[in-house]
Write a protein that holds these residues in place. Structure first.
Motif, PDB file in Angstrom:
ATOM      1  N   GLY A   1      21.961  43.217  52.565  1.00 52.58           N
ATOM      2  CA  GLY A   1      21.624  44.042  51.419  1.00 52.58           C
ATOM      3  C   GLY A   1      22.621  45.105  51.008  1.00 52.58           C
ATOM      4  O   GLY A   1      22.340  45.920  50.124  1.00 52.58           O
ATOM      5  N   HIS A   2      23.799  45.102  51.619  1.00 51.50           N
ATOM      6  CA  HIS A   2      24.816  46.073  51.209  1.00 51.50           C
ATOM      7  C   HIS A   2      25.667  45.502  50.077  1.00 51.50           C
ATOM      8  O   HIS A   2      25.743  44.287  49.881  1.00 51.50           O
ATOM      9  N   THR A   3      26.318  46.382  49.341  1.00 51.66           N
ATOM     10  CA  THR A   3      27.296  45.996  48.328  1.00 51.66           C
ATOM     11  C   THR A   3      28.677  46.114  48.952  1.00 51.66           C
ATOM     12  O   THR A   3      28.999  47.151  49.538  1.00 51.66           O
ATOM     13  N   VAL A   4      29.475  45.063  48.865  1.00 49.08           N
ATOM     14  CA  VAL A   4      30.818  45.080  49.449  1.00 49.08           C
ATOM     15  C   VAL A   4      31.831  44.770  48.354  1.00 49.08           C
ATOM     16  O   VAL A   4      31.738  43.746  47.688  1.00 49.08           O
ATOM     17  N   HIS A   5      32.780  45.676  48.167  1.00 49.58           N
ATOM     18  CA  HIS A   5      33.867  45.450  47.226  1.00 49.58           C
ATOM     19  C   HIS A   5      35.141  45.176  48.010  1.00 49.58           C
ATOM     20  O   HIS A   5      35.630  46.045  48.745  1.00 49.58           O
ATOM     21  N   ALA A   6      35.669  43.971  47.875  1.00 45.91           N
ATOM     22  CA  ALA A   6      36.907  43.579  48.540  1.00 45.91           C
ATOM     23  C   ALA A   6      38.064  43.761  47.566  1.00 45.91           C
ATOM     24  O   ALA A   6      38.051  43.197  46.465  1.00 45.91           O
ATOM     25  N   VAL A   7      39.042  44.564  47.985  1.00 51.62           N
ATOM     26  CA  VAL A   7      40.168  44.884  47.110  1.00 51.62           C
ATOM     27  C   VAL A   7      41.491  44.672  47.826  1.00 51.62           C
ATOM     28  O   VAL A   7      41.556  44.684  49.056  1.00 51.62           O
TER      29      VAL A   7
ATOM     30  N   THR B   1      43.564  42.308  41.097  1.00 54.02           N
ATOM     31  CA  THR B   1      42.369  42.711  40.381  1.00 54.02           C
ATOM     32  C   THR B   1      41.207  41.788  40.715  1.00 54.02           C
ATOM     33  O   THR B   1      41.382  40.734  41.336  1.00 54.02           O
ATOM     34  N   ALA B   2      40.002  42.186  40.301  1.00 57.21           N
ATOM     35  CA  ALA B   2      38.818  41.362  40.520  1.00 57.21           C
ATOM     36  C   ALA B   2      39.045  39.966  39.950  1.00 57.21           C
ATOM     37  O   ALA B   2      39.538  39.817  38.830  1.00 57.21           O
ATOM     38  N   GLY B   3      38.707  38.956  40.744  1.00 58.64           N
ATOM     39  CA  GLY B   3      38.912  37.575  40.335  1.00 58.64           C
ATOM     40  C   GLY B   3      40.177  36.959  40.902  1.00 58.64           C
ATOM     41  O   GLY B   3      40.294  35.730  40.978  1.00 58.64           O
ATOM     42  N   ASP B   4      41.143  37.794  41.290  1.00 60.40           N
ATOM     43  CA  ASP B   4      42.329  37.283  41.979  1.00 60.40           C
ATOM     44  C   ASP B   4      41.933  36.841  43.385  1.00 60.40           C
ATOM     45  O   ASP B   4      40.874  37.211  43.889  1.00 60.40           O
ATOM     46  N   SER B   5      42.812  36.109  44.020  1.00 55.62           N
ATOM     47  CA  SER B   5      42.564  35.668  45.391  1.00 55.62           C
ATOM     48  C   SER B   5      43.697  36.103  46.307  1.00 55.62           C
ATOM     49  O   SER B   5      44.821  36.347  45.860  1.00 55.62           O
TER      50      SER B   5
ATOM     51  N   ASN C   1      36.512  40.795  44.577  1.00 49.54           N
ATOM     52  CA  ASN C   1      35.449  41.066  43.600  1.00 49.54           C
ATOM     53  C   ASN C   1      35.546  42.466  43.008  1.00 49.54           C
ATOM     54  O   ASN C   1      34.615  42.945  42.364  1.00 49.54           O
ATOM     55  N   ALA C   2      36.655  43.152  43.233  1.00 51.71           N
ATOM     56  CA  ALA C   2      36.880  44.464  42.637  1.00 51.71           C
ATOM     57  C   ALA C   2      38.380  44.682  42.495  1.00 51.71           C
ATOM     58  O   ALA C   2      39.182  43.959  43.082  1.00 51.71           O
ATOM     59  N   THR C   3      38.746  45.688  41.715  1.00 58.15           N
ATOM     60  CA  THR C   3      40.150  45.962  41.389  1.00 58.15           C
ATOM     61  C   THR C   3      40.649  47.181  42.149  1.00 58.15           C
ATOM     62  O   THR C   3      40.061  48.263  42.050  1.00 58.15           O
ATOM     63  N   PHE C   4      41.715  47.004  42.909  1.00 60.85           N
ATOM     64  CA  PHE C   4      42.234  48.075  43.761  1.00 60.85           C
ATOM     65  C   PHE C   4      42.578  49.334  42.963  1.00 60.85           C
ATOM     66  O   PHE C   4      42.256  50.451  43.385  1.00 60.85           O
ATOM     67  N   ALA C   5      43.220  49.174  41.816  1.00 53.96           N
ATOM     68  CA  ALA C   5      43.661  50.332  41.032  1.00 53.96           C
ATOM     69  C   ALA C   5      42.494  51.195  40.567  1.00 53.96           C
ATOM     70  O   ALA C   5      42.681  52.370  40.235  1.00 53.96           O
ATOM     71  N   GLU C   6      41.289  50.634  40.538  1.00 56.44           N
ATOM     72  CA  GLU C   6      40.113  51.378  40.066  1.00 56.44           C
ATOM     73  C   GLU C   6      39.312  52.012  41.200  1.00 56.44           C
ATOM     74  O   GLU C   6      38.297  52.663  40.952  1.00 56.44           O
ATOM     75  N   VAL C   7      39.758  51.849  42.436  1.00 55.80           N
ATOM     76  CA  VAL C   7      38.987  52.342  43.577  1.00 55.80           C
ATOM     77  C   VAL C   7      38.980  53.866  43.618  1.00 55.80           C
ATOM     78  O   VAL C   7      40.030  54.516  43.589  1.00 55.80           O
ATOM     79  N   ASP C   8      37.778  54.417  43.682  1.00 54.36           N
ATOM     80  CA  ASP C   8      37.573  55.841  43.950  1.00 54.36           C
ATOM     81  C   ASP C   8      36.826  55.906  45.277  1.00 54.36           C
ATOM     82  O   ASP C   8      35.631  55.600  45.329  1.00 54.36           O
TER      83      ASP C   8
END
Length: 200
Positions: free
Chosen positions: A30-36, A41-45, A70-77
Motif C-alpha cells: 500500500g505504499h507509493t514508490v517513485h523510482a527515479v 524522466t517518467a516512462g524512461d527505462s 515512474n517519476a522524473t528525477f529533475a522534479e524530485v522534492d
C-alpha cells in the motif's frame, strides 16, 4: 493508516532483484514508490544487472531486465517523501557523483526519515557523508568505504539485515526478507494475518 510516499534512486546496471523486489513489495502493502534516475524522466527505462553467487571469488554479473521509471528525477522534492530506498549493483558508484543525489540523501538523514540501503547502496551513503557513527551493512567489498566514511561496518550473514535508528541496511539480495521486514517496521507498517475459519 495511509501508505507512505517512498523515493527510490536507481541507475543503469543497478542490481535487478534489489530494484524489482522492494519496488513491488512496497507497492503491494500500500505504499507509493517513485523510482527515479538522474537525467531520465517518467516512462524512461534503466538497464539492470543480475549479480549471483556461483562459487567464484566475487559475484558474477549478467544483463537483467529493463526497469521502467515512474517519476522524473529533475522534479524530485525530497521534502515530499517519507522514506528513501537505495538499491545496490553498479549504479551507486557513479550515482554518488551526482550533486542532487547527494543532497537528497542528506535531506533524509537530516530529517531522520527512514532509509533502506542494500549491497553497494551504502556507497552513496558514504559519498553523501551520512555514515559517521552509524552501523551499516553492505556488500563485503564496500566495508572499507563504510569505515572510511566513519561508519561501523556490520559484519552479518549475507541474508541478514541491521537497523540503526532510521537506517536499515543489508549485504545483498539474499537478505530481502529480513531487510524489507525491518524497513516496514521502521516505516510503521504492520501486516496482520488472520486464520481462515475451517469449514465444518
Amino acid at each position: 493508516m495511509s501508505g507512505k510516499r517512498i523515493l527510490m534512486i536507481v541507475g543503469d546496471f543497478g542490481e535487478d532483484y534489489e530494484i524489482m523486489v522492494p519496488f513491488q513489495a512496497l507497492l503491494a502493502v500500500g505504499h507509493t514508490v517513485h523510482a527515479v534516475c538522474p537525467d531520465k524522466t517518467a516512462g524512461d527505462s534503466i538497464a539492470t544487472s543480475i549479480h549471483d553467487f556461483e562459487g567464484q571469488q566475487t559475484y558474477s554479473e549478467k544483463r537483467g531486465h529493463n526497469f521502467a521509471l515512474n517519476a522524473t528525477f529533475a522534479e524530485v522534492d525530497p521534502a515530499r517523501y517519507d522514506a528513501l530506498v537505495i538499491p545496490g549493483g553498479r549504479a551507486p558508484e557513479y550515482l554518488r557523483l551526482n550533486a542532487k543525489v547527494v543532497e537528497i540523501v542528506q535531506h533524509f538523514f537530516a530529517q531522520a526519515k527512514p532509509v533502506a540501503a542494500i549491497c553497494h547502496g551504502p556507497q552513496i551513503l558514504a559519498g553523501a557523508g551520512v555514515l559517521k557513527g552509524r552501523t551499516c551493512a553492505a556488500y563485503p567489498a564496500c566495508k572499507p568505504e563504510v569505515e572510511l566514511a566513519g561508519g561501523v561496518y556490520a559484519d552479518i550473514p549475507i541474508d541478514g539485515a541491521v537497523t540503526d535508528g532510521n537506517l536499515v541496511s543489508a549485504p545483498a539480495w539474499p537478505a530481502h526478507p529480513a531487510w524489507i521486514a525491518q524497513f516496514l517496521k521502521v516505516l510503521g507498517t504492520s501486516i496482520s494475518h488472520s486464520e481462515l475459519s475451517k469449514a465444518a
